[in-house]
Design a protein around this motif. Structure first.
Motif, PDB file in Angstrom:
ATOM      1  N   SER A 111       0.624 -48.450 -22.998  1.00  0.00           N
ATOM      2  CA  SER A 111       0.263 -49.033 -24.566  1.00  0.00           C
ATOM      3  C   SER A 111      -1.153 -48.506 -24.619  1.00  0.00           C
ATOM      4  O   SER A 111      -1.254 -48.045 -26.164  1.00  0.00           O
ATOM      5  CB  SER A 111       0.320 -50.457 -24.517  1.00  0.00           C
ATOM      6  OG  SER A 111       0.005 -51.110 -25.676  1.00  0.00           O
ATOM      7  N   THR A 112      -1.982 -48.602 -23.857  1.00  0.00           N
ATOM      8  CA  THR A 112      -3.380 -48.153 -24.262  1.00  0.00           C
ATOM      9  C   THR A 112      -3.424 -46.509 -24.707  1.00  0.00           C
ATOM     10  O   THR A 112      -4.288 -46.115 -25.317  1.00  0.00           O
ATOM     11  CB  THR A 112      -4.338 -48.579 -22.998  1.00  0.00           C
ATOM     12  OG1 THR A 112      -4.154 -49.878 -22.859  1.00  0.00           O
ATOM     13  CG2 THR A 112      -5.863 -48.388 -23.453  1.00  0.00           C
TER      14      THR A 112
ATOM     15  N   SER B 149       0.765 -51.724 -19.646  1.00  0.00           N
ATOM     16  CA  SER B 149      -0.445 -51.913 -20.252  1.00  0.00           C
ATOM     17  C   SER B 149      -1.349 -50.638 -20.280  1.00  0.00           C
ATOM     18  O   SER B 149      -2.019 -50.252 -21.276  1.00  0.00           O
ATOM     19  CB  SER B 149      -1.459 -52.805 -19.411  1.00  0.00           C
ATOM     20  OG  SER B 149      -2.689 -53.165 -19.871  1.00  0.00           O
TER      21      SER B 149
ATOM     22  N   HIS C 116      -4.015 -58.571 -17.976  1.00  0.00           N
ATOM     23  CA  HIS C 116      -3.442 -57.296 -18.969  1.00  0.00           C
ATOM     24  C   HIS C 116      -3.505 -57.948 -20.337  1.00  0.00           C
ATOM     25  O   HIS C 116      -3.760 -57.453 -21.340  1.00  0.00           O
ATOM     26  CB  HIS C 116      -2.244 -56.742 -18.469  1.00  0.00           C
ATOM     27  CG  HIS C 116      -2.460 -55.931 -17.298  1.00  0.00           C
ATOM     28  ND1 HIS C 116      -3.181 -54.551 -17.239  1.00  0.00           N
ATOM     29  CD2 HIS C 116      -2.407 -56.064 -15.885  1.00  0.00           C
ATOM     30  CE1 HIS C 116      -3.287 -54.177 -16.247  1.00  0.00           C
ATOM     31  NE2 HIS C 116      -2.780 -54.761 -15.258  1.00  0.00           N
TER      32      HIS C 116
ATOM     33  N   PRO D  99      -1.933 -53.478 -29.690  1.00  0.00           N
ATOM     34  CA  PRO D  99      -2.429 -54.325 -28.322  1.00  0.00           C
ATOM     35  C   PRO D  99      -1.735 -55.825 -28.531  1.00  0.00           C
ATOM     36  O   PRO D  99      -1.551 -56.481 -27.346  1.00  0.00           O
ATOM     37  CB  PRO D  99      -3.715 -54.595 -28.633  1.00  0.00           C
ATOM     38  CG  PRO D  99      -3.990 -53.239 -29.579  1.00  0.00           C
ATOM     39  CD  PRO D  99      -2.860 -53.072 -30.324  1.00  0.00           C
TER      40      PRO D  99
ATOM     41  N   THR E 160       1.920 -55.845 -27.304  1.00  0.00           N
ATOM     42  CA  THR E 160       1.847 -55.451 -25.993  1.00  0.00           C
ATOM     43  C   THR E 160       1.450 -56.603 -25.187  1.00  0.00           C
ATOM     44  O   THR E 160       1.979 -56.944 -24.129  1.00  0.00           O
ATOM     45  CB  THR E 160       1.012 -54.275 -25.569  1.00  0.00           C
ATOM     46  OG1 THR E 160       1.258 -53.221 -26.171  1.00  0.00           O
ATOM     47  CG2 THR E 160       0.776 -54.010 -24.091  1.00  0.00           C
ATOM     48  N   ALA E 161       0.536 -57.363 -25.354  1.00  0.00           N
ATOM     49  CA  ALA E 161      -0.004 -58.665 -24.941  1.00  0.00           C
ATOM     50  C   ALA E 161       1.300 -59.517 -24.844  1.00  0.00           C
ATOM     51  O   ALA E 161       1.458 -60.146 -23.582  1.00  0.00           O
ATOM     52  CB  ALA E 161      -1.163 -59.310 -25.550  1.00  0.00           C
TER      53      ALA E 161
ATOM     54  N   GLN F 178      -5.551 -56.844 -23.775  1.00  0.00           N
ATOM     55  CA  GLN F 178      -4.893 -56.275 -24.961  1.00  0.00           C
ATOM     56  C   GLN F 178      -5.137 -57.271 -26.071  1.00  0.00           C
ATOM     57  O   GLN F 178      -5.468 -56.578 -27.139  1.00  0.00           O
ATOM     58  CB  GLN F 178      -3.279 -56.435 -24.672  1.00  0.00           C
ATOM     59  CG  GLN F 178      -2.909 -55.563 -23.540  1.00  0.00           C
ATOM     60  CD  GLN F 178      -3.188 -53.645 -23.924  1.00  0.00           C
ATOM     61  OE1 GLN F 178      -3.276 -53.501 -25.278  1.00  0.00           O
ATOM     62  NE2 GLN F 178      -3.335 -53.085 -23.033  1.00  0.00           N
TER      63      GLN F 178
END
Length: 504
Positions: free
Chosen positions: A38-39, A35, A110, A12, A15-16, A114
């Motif tokens: 990735s989740t 997002s 988003h 996370p 990704t952020a 994350q």
């Protein structure tokens, strides 16, 4: 030492950071798909980590290879990894709902989402009280911004209360950690569990003071009476995907209570054993009653769902106070059920509000919803589950709660409160459903129909209630294993502190 334990925190965070960089940042579609992807990957890795934990047992990761109790460790056992899986499953539904358009009502939805996942997963996986504080701050900072995402008077007012209370809670947390570190010389949870029984007599009251300060902090995070007053307005004013993700926030407080007062202040702690139970039992029962009354008294559907969160928190706190293996197993199962179903109800409330015109989610007569069959069906499934009626997961969860107490006054008290509160919740949901779907006038507006991603998100979360029943045998076996593992302090210490070789 498997690096897999790190991934629910690193993924996370990375990704952020990636979402905030061009060219992803400049494209709403790229932000959404990255997002969501990735989740989904986070959910896959969480399940993989759970599978590995079931095979290998308790494992830990020492950052920088600094071995405990001197370094920072992440702990992977059945309880912590199961909570990470729950968060990942919930987050996938919430991010899909937000990607249907809610994310564009403000900036940086988003990345904030994350970062909050990073903080939540870190809080579940940490094996150190100071780093529990650090991850609390990470998730809280993200939640402050997510709460006011999109702006508005109600959000700003709720955010001010939420921020002030949590800043006060953070200050108390630091005082508690200073007291415990000064007396025990460590904040590693396993090392504290080992040293707690050997505390000198002159330091016992200091350690107890630190432990009770922690109880105040975790009670605030979990929204236990009398520290629950911030929750209904905060959850009701948050945007739908944020409110859905917040459904797991109170469970972090309950998890901290379970971890700290079982591992550190458990039966092995001598005169400090069970210090929280005398407080948690009556406050848990009172929180259930208050939440059930709130369900009946709510004038809008979002606040009704927020009060359902209080009912679930009170139930979990009572189980933590009981503290036996059956109760801890019920904590895990009921956490899975209540988190996902209440999150789905927050999303359902928004879908209904968008189709009722100016009345929104207020429990008053309004225009007919555009999709009565779809919305009525998901409302019915969620209501049946959250009220604890068969054949959905709420019934199994309530049954496990009732079976956690064998006999005596505690059984009479818990059974009475749980059954009466379930009746009040059923009445409140019946009243809400009849008002929302039957007290109607005028024609629906077709342009307000739910979007495919919104429908998927709700069905995704509600599918968990069906799955928890369909696979109740393996899942209850998993929660039982987690409860047994949590109570086996000597085995955990022998893995984390092998050089000490001591049992508490």
């Amino acid at each position: 030492m498997s690096h897999l334990i790190l991934l629910p925190i690193l993924l996370p965070m990375l990704t952020a950071l990636l979402i905030m960089l061009p060219p992803v940042h400049h494209s709403p579609d790229r932000r959404r798909w990255l997002s969501m992807a990735s989740t989904l990957l986070l959910l896959v890795m969480s399940v993989w980590l759970l599978s590995q934990t079931l095979t290998d047992g308790v494992t830990f990761y020492a950052l920088g290879n600094w071995q405990p109790p001197f370094g920072i460790i992440l702990l992977a056992d059945t309880v912590s990894v199961l909570m990470v899986c729950l968060t990942s499953f919930l987050a996938l539904g919430a991010i899909c709902y937000g990607s249907a358009g809610e994310d564009e009502r403000g900036s940086f939805f988003h990345p904030l989402f994350q970062f909050q996942l990073m903080g939540i997963n870190g809080a579940f996986l940490t094996g150190d009280l100071f780093n529990l504080f650090v991850f609390f701050e990470v998730l809280l900072i993200a939640s402050y911004a997510l709460l006011i995402h999109g702006g508005g008077k109600n959000k700003t007012k709720a955010a001010v209360h939420y921020v002030v209370l949590n800043l006060a809670g953070s200050a108390v947390f630091l005082f508690a950690l200073a007291i415990l570190y000064g007396t025990l010389g460590t904040l590693n949870i396993a090392d504290m569990a080992q040293k707690i029984s050997a505390v000198p007599a002159e330091d016992i009251m200091l350690v107890k003071a630190g432990g009770l300060l922690l109880l105040i902090v975790f009670a605030l995070k979990a929204a236990i009476l009398p520290l629950q007053f911030w929750l209904p307005a905060t959850y009701a004013s948050a945007s739908p995907p944020v409110a859905a993700l917040f459904a797991v926030m109170t469970k972090i407080g309950v998890y901290a209570l379970l971890r700290v007062y079982t591992t550190i202040f458990g039966e092995h702690a001598g005169p400090l054993a069970g210090m929280a139970s005398a407080w948690l039992w009556p406050l848990g029962l009172a929180t259930i009653v208050l939440g059930a009354i709130g369900v009946l008294a709510s004038l809008d559907f979002r606040k009704l769902v927020a009060n359902l969160v209080l009912v679930s928190v009170g139930s979990l706190v009572c189980l933590v106070a009981i503290g036996n293996t059956a109760a801890n197993s019920a904590v895990l199962f009921y956490t899975l059920h209540s988190t996902l179903v209440t999150a789905a109800l927050f999303l359902v409330a928004d879908m209904i509000a968008l189709q009722r015109g100016k009345a929104a989610d207020r429990l008053v007569s309004a225009r007919r919803v555009a999709q009565p069959v779809l919305l009525g069906s998901v409302f019915m499934v969620a209501a049946v589950s959250v009220a604890g009626l068969p054949p959905l997961s709420g019934f199994v969860g309530k049954l496990m709660i009732l079976q956690a107490v064998d006999s005596g006054p505690a059984q009479i008290g818990l059974w009475s409160v749980i059954l009466v509160s379930s009746l009040l919740v059923l009445i409140g949901l019946s009243r809400a459903g009849s008002t929302l779907f039957w007290r109607v006038s005028g024609q629906p507006a077709n342009e307000d129909k739910a979007k495919p991603l919104q429908v998927f998100a709700v069905c995704w979360l509600l599918s968990a209630s069906v799955a928890l029943v369909a696979f109740a045998g393996p899942i209850t076996a998993l929660t039982q294993q987690g409860a047994v593992q949590l109570a086996d302090i000597p085995a955990t210490l022998s893995i984390i502190l092998p050089a000490a070789g001591a049992t508490p």
